[in-house]
Motif scaffolding. Structure first.
Motif, PDB file in Angstrom:
ATOM      1  N   ASN A   1      -7.984  -5.653  -0.671  1.00 33.85           N
ATOM      2  CA  ASN A   1      -7.171  -5.698   0.558  1.00 33.85           C
ATOM      3  C   ASN A   1      -5.944  -6.586   0.451  1.00 33.85           C
ATOM      4  N   VAL A   2      -5.371  -6.688  -0.734  1.00 33.28           N
ATOM      5  CA  VAL A   2      -4.103  -7.386  -0.920  1.00 33.28           C
ATOM      6  C   VAL A   2      -2.994  -6.350  -0.743  1.00 33.28           C
ATOM      7  N   GLU A   3      -1.918  -6.751  -0.108  1.00 35.67           N
ATOM      8  CA  GLU A   3      -0.831  -5.829   0.201  1.00 35.67           C
ATOM      9  C   GLU A   3      -0.013  -5.503  -1.052  1.00 35.67           C
ATOM     10  N   VAL A   4      -0.442  -4.447  -1.743  1.00 38.72           N
ATOM     11  CA  VAL A   4       0.275  -3.956  -2.915  1.00 38.72           C
ATOM     12  C   VAL A   4       0.367  -2.444  -2.811  1.00 38.72           C
ATOM     13  N   GLN A   5       1.337  -1.881  -3.505  1.00 34.60           N
ATOM     14  CA  GLN A   5       1.473  -0.430  -3.598  1.00 34.60           C
ATOM     15  C   GLN A   5       1.366  -0.066  -5.070  1.00 34.60           C
ATOM     16  N   CYS A   6       0.486   0.889  -5.369  1.00 38.54           N
ATOM     17  CA  CYS A   6       0.295   1.276  -6.767  1.00 38.54           C
ATOM     18  C   CYS A   6      -0.071   2.748  -6.901  1.00 38.54           C
ATOM     19  N   ASP A   7       0.350   3.553  -5.926  1.00 36.52           N
ATOM     20  CA  ASP A   7       0.010   4.969  -5.959  1.00 36.52           C
ATOM     21  C   ASP A   7       0.756   5.722  -7.061  1.00 36.52           C
ATOM     22  N   SER A   8       1.953   5.254  -7.404  1.00 41.84           N
ATOM     23  CA  SER A   8       2.698   5.885  -8.495  1.00 41.84           C
ATOM     24  C   SER A   8       3.278   4.794  -9.392  1.00 41.84           C
ATOM     25  N   LEU A   9       3.502   5.151 -10.642  1.00 41.57           N
ATOM     26  CA  LEU A   9       4.037   4.190 -11.611  1.00 41.57           C
ATOM     27  C   LEU A   9       5.480   3.799 -11.284  1.00 41.57           C
ATOM     28  N   GLU A  10       6.181   4.636 -10.541  1.00 45.14           N
ATOM     29  CA  GLU A  10       7.593   4.388 -10.240  1.00 45.14           C
ATOM     30  C   GLU A  10       7.804   3.528  -8.993  1.00 45.14           C
ATOM     31  N   THR A  11       6.798   3.427  -8.132  1.00 41.61           N
ATOM     32  CA  THR A  11       7.008   2.729  -6.859  1.00 41.61           C
ATOM     33  C   THR A  11       5.986   1.620  -6.633  1.00 41.61           C
ATOM     34  N   MET A  12       5.681   0.858  -7.658  1.00 43.60           N
ATOM     35  CA  MET A  12       4.713  -0.226  -7.505  1.00 43.60           C
ATOM     36  C   MET A  12       5.388  -1.409  -6.815  1.00 43.60           C
TER      37      MET A  12
END
Length: 148
Positions: A52-63
């Motif tokens: 539950n840490v606020e990170v985005q990692c759904d795609s390699l281009e928009t982390m």
């Protein structure tokens, strides 16, 4: 033009061709290493996201870490006759370089790793380097209040 004069020019052309071939080969390797680094970083961010840490990692281009972009970009410094190649990891104030040596070993903290070994699977030292980068990036961004 004499034969000696032609040889001077032809040797120069051969050296240039050798340089451009090496530059393109190393650019391809740098792109490949950047992709491996992005995958390792994405795995680290996925673990953080599961906590539950606020990170985005759904795609390699928009982390992103706390809305600050994470990048792993190849850098080719080619000045005749030398080609130096790195992959620069950046997020907030955190920076790390992965050095690609002319013999195609990769220095990412610790013992250099062969490119063939890296292609077979991400070795622990490579993943550890990525995890340390993610830790440093998270701490820098968190200290800056989610700003770059």
């Amino acid at each position: 033009m004499t034969e000696a004069t032609k040889n001077i020019i032809m040797n120069t052309v051969k050296e240039w061709a050798k340089f451009t071939t090496e530059r393109e080969k190393m650019r391809g390797v740098a792109d490949e290493i950047a992709g491996f680094a992005r995958k390792a970083i994405q795995e680290c961010l996925a673990l953080m996201k599961a906590q539950n840490v606020e990170v985005q990692c759904d795609s390699l281009e928009t982390m992103k870490i706390l809305n600050v972009p994470v990048s792993a970009e190849p850098v080719v410094d080619a000045t005749f006759p030398n080609v130096k190649v790195t992959v620069l990891l950046k997020c907030g104030g955190a920076n790390r370089s992965i050095v690609i040596n002319p013999n195609l070993t990769i220095s990412a903290g610790g013992t250099p790793i062969g490119l063939d070994q890296l292609r077979k699977g991400l070795p622990e030292p490579f993943v550890t380097n990525s995890a340390e980068f993610v830790r440093d990036a998270f701490l820098n961004v968190a200290r800056a209040g989610g700003k770059e």
